[in-house]
Design a protein around this motif. Structure first.
Motif, short mmCIF file in Angstrom:
data_model
loop_
_atom_site.label_atom_id
_atom_site.label_comp_id
_atom_site.label_asym_id
_atom_site.label_seq_id
_atom_site.Cartn_x
_atom_site.Cartn_y
_atom_site.Cartn_z
N ILE A 41 1.00 -1.05 -0.02
CA ILE A 41 0.01 0.12 -0.03
C ILE A 41 0.86 1.26 0.05
O ILE A 41 0.45 2.05 -0.82
CB ILE A 41 -1.01 0.04 1.40
CG1 ILE A 41 -1.82 -1.15 1.21
CG2 ILE A 41 -1.78 1.33 1.26
CD1 ILE A 41 -2.84 -1.13 -0.14
N ALA A 93 -10.17 8.79 0.85
CA ALA A 93 -9.56 7.63 1.10
C ALA A 93 -8.97 7.78 2.86
O ALA A 93 -8.90 6.86 3.29
CB ALA A 93 -8.32 7.47 0.42
N ASP A 324 -6.21 2.97 4.70
CA ASP A 324 -6.54 1.98 3.72
C ASP A 324 -6.02 0.59 4.24
O ASP A 324 -6.58 -0.54 4.33
CB ASP A 324 -5.78 2.30 2.36
CG ASP A 324 -6.58 2.81 1.36
OD1 ASP A 324 -7.87 3.18 1.61
OD2 ASP A 324 -6.20 3.10 0.25
N ASP A 369 -14.99 -0.38 0.77
CA ASP A 369 -13.66 0.09 0.45
C ASP A 369 -12.65 -1.18 0.69
O ASP A 369 -11.49 -1.63 0.13
CB ASP A 369 -13.10 1.32 1.06
CG ASP A 369 -13.42 2.53 0.17
OD1 ASP A 369 -13.94 2.19 -0.88
OD2 ASP A 369 -13.25 3.52 0.69
N LYS A 373 -10.24 -3.45 -1.65
CA LYS A 373 -8.76 -3.53 -1.76
C LYS A 373 -8.25 -5.01 -1.43
O LYS A 373 -7.50 -5.51 -2.16
CB LYS A 373 -8.25 -2.69 -0.46
CG LYS A 373 -8.47 -1.18 -0.67
CD LYS A 373 -7.67 -0.66 0.43
CE LYS A 373 -8.51 -0.10 1.62
NZ LYS A 373 -9.43 0.59 1.30
#
Length: 409
Positions: A41, A93, A324, A369, A373
């Motif tokens: 990431i 985000a 994230d 989300d 991912k």
């Protein structure tokens, strides 16, 4: 107040929280998985950071480097649009929410917590967007009537507020006959603040101006009226009567002649001088009170400002990367430990219940989300509406293969 998407724990703390879900023998393997995932990431966000830097460079007001070639106005506008879109995506985000126009209007009409009235020239802006993260209700005790009365008020407080503002071009300010101070026409400024009451959002605008509140005008006006009346009666009373009699004689309203000698002129001159000094003193009081309010505004902003311009999107990039990582690692850990296939809704409910019951932290977990991912990195399997997590060894192998193949020169 609605629940926040923001997970109010550091990434390292979240990894420790998720580690506790695994048996002791699996915990080292999970730590390896978390390190690999965070590295992947981080690499992806490094690319996004470079995009932001490249598109912000042509209009960065704090740049200390030179551009290799001149950029046309059209190219600069394209860079501004690209930057604005990518910056908004990064803020989303990082789980920031847009502050609505209604919220901004409420801030202008509600009374400021630090008793300063501000006015903002909105027509100077080509684009204005405020973002916030972490909303809570706080209480504060305010003193009024020179400390004789105390009042406890509740207000909405934002933990973080990001400000994106693009000014209009030079022609706009030329038409208004205003010389911009502290910014360039057409410039884009970005700022990040902390602990901002909703009622004080207007103080974050770069062109906000301090204005007297009605109560301050009444206090100063009443003081000036009383003081002026005293000066007129005690210092100019006799001279005013004499002048009034002289004017009446000139107008034919009285028959008796009025003598105006040198002593009368001196008294009148001294009285007018005293009255003029009084007017100057009251005007100074007005200016000093305004300066006091401006200092209160500056002091408030000094301790609330976290970052400016390019520094802001470096900070936001880091925040987005953390969010994230936290979302995906939580979703993977809970899904893997469920030992079964789950729907997105069931997984979302399980995560939210885990946070509320174990850590007393109600939140609106962003399950869509997180799953997106994990699917993109091929760490989960889908069977219709049901999903299941790959084993730790399988997930690590897939992340390792992705890391090894970022460059294939």
């Amino acid at each position: 107040m609605s629940l926040e998407r923001f997970i109010p724990f550091r990434k390292s703390d979240v990894i420790s929280m998720c580690q506790s879900l695994f048996i002791k023998e699996e915990q080292p393997s999970f730590i390896e998985f978390a390190e690999l995932f965070a590295s992947v990431i981080h690499f992806e966000y490094h690319k996004r950071l470079e995009v932001l830097k490249d598109n912000y460079a042509p209009f960065d007001p704090n740049a200390d480097t030179q551009l290799l070639k001149s950029i046309s106005d059209d190219e600069k506008l394209t860079c501004q649009k690209t930057f604005a879109q990518e910056f908004a995506s990064i803020l989303n985000a990082a789980n920031y929410e847009i502050i609505t126009d209604q919220d901004l209007q409420d801030a202008l009409t509600e009374e400021s917590l630090f008793k300063v009235r501000l006015e903002v020239a909105f027509d100077d802006f080509a684009e204005v967007v405020f973002y916030r993260r972490g909303a809570s209700t706080k209480n504060e005790t305010l003193s009024t009537w020179w400390g004789l009365r105390k009042q406890t008020i509740s207000f909405t407080n934002y933990d973080r507020v990001a400000v994106f503002i693009r000014f209009k071009d030079a022609a706009h300010f030329a038409n208004k006959k205003i010389k911009p101070v502290g910014f360039e026409p057409g410039a884009t400024i970005i700022k990040l603040f902390q602990n901002v009451p909703k009622a004080d959002l207007e103080m974050l605008f770069p062109n906000s101006e301090v204005r007297m509140r009605p109560i301050d005008k009444v206090i100063i006006g009443a003081s000036a009226a009383v003081g002026g009346a005293v000066v007129l009666v005690t210092k100019l009373g006799a001279s005013i009567i004499l002048v009034a009699a002289l004017i009446s004689y000139w107008l034919g309203l009285r028959n008796d002649n009025v003598e105006f000698n040198q002593q009368h002129l001196i008294s009148l001159g001294l009285g007018l001088g005293l009255f003029g000094s009084f007017i100057f003193k009251e005007w100074s009081k007005f200016k000093n009170r305004k300066i006091k309010f401006m200092k209160a505004l500056a002091d408030n902003l000094y301790f609330k400002n976290l970052d400016n311009n390019a520094g802001v999107f470096h900070t936001i990039i880091d925040a987005a990367e953390e969010e994230d990582c936290k979302e995906a690692i939580i979703a993977y850990s809970v899904l893997l430990n469920s030992k079964a296939q789950l729907t997105s809704e069931a997984l979302d409910s399980e995560i939210e219940n885990w946070f509320e019951q174990t850590y007393h932290c109600p939140l609106d977990f962003e399950i869509a989300d997180a799953i997106a991912k994990l699917e993109r990195l091929d760490l989960i399997e889908r069977d219709g509406d049901y999903i299941s997590a790959r084993t730790l060894d399988d997930a690590k192998a897939r992340l390792d293969a992705r890391w090894d193949n970022f460059y294939q020169y």
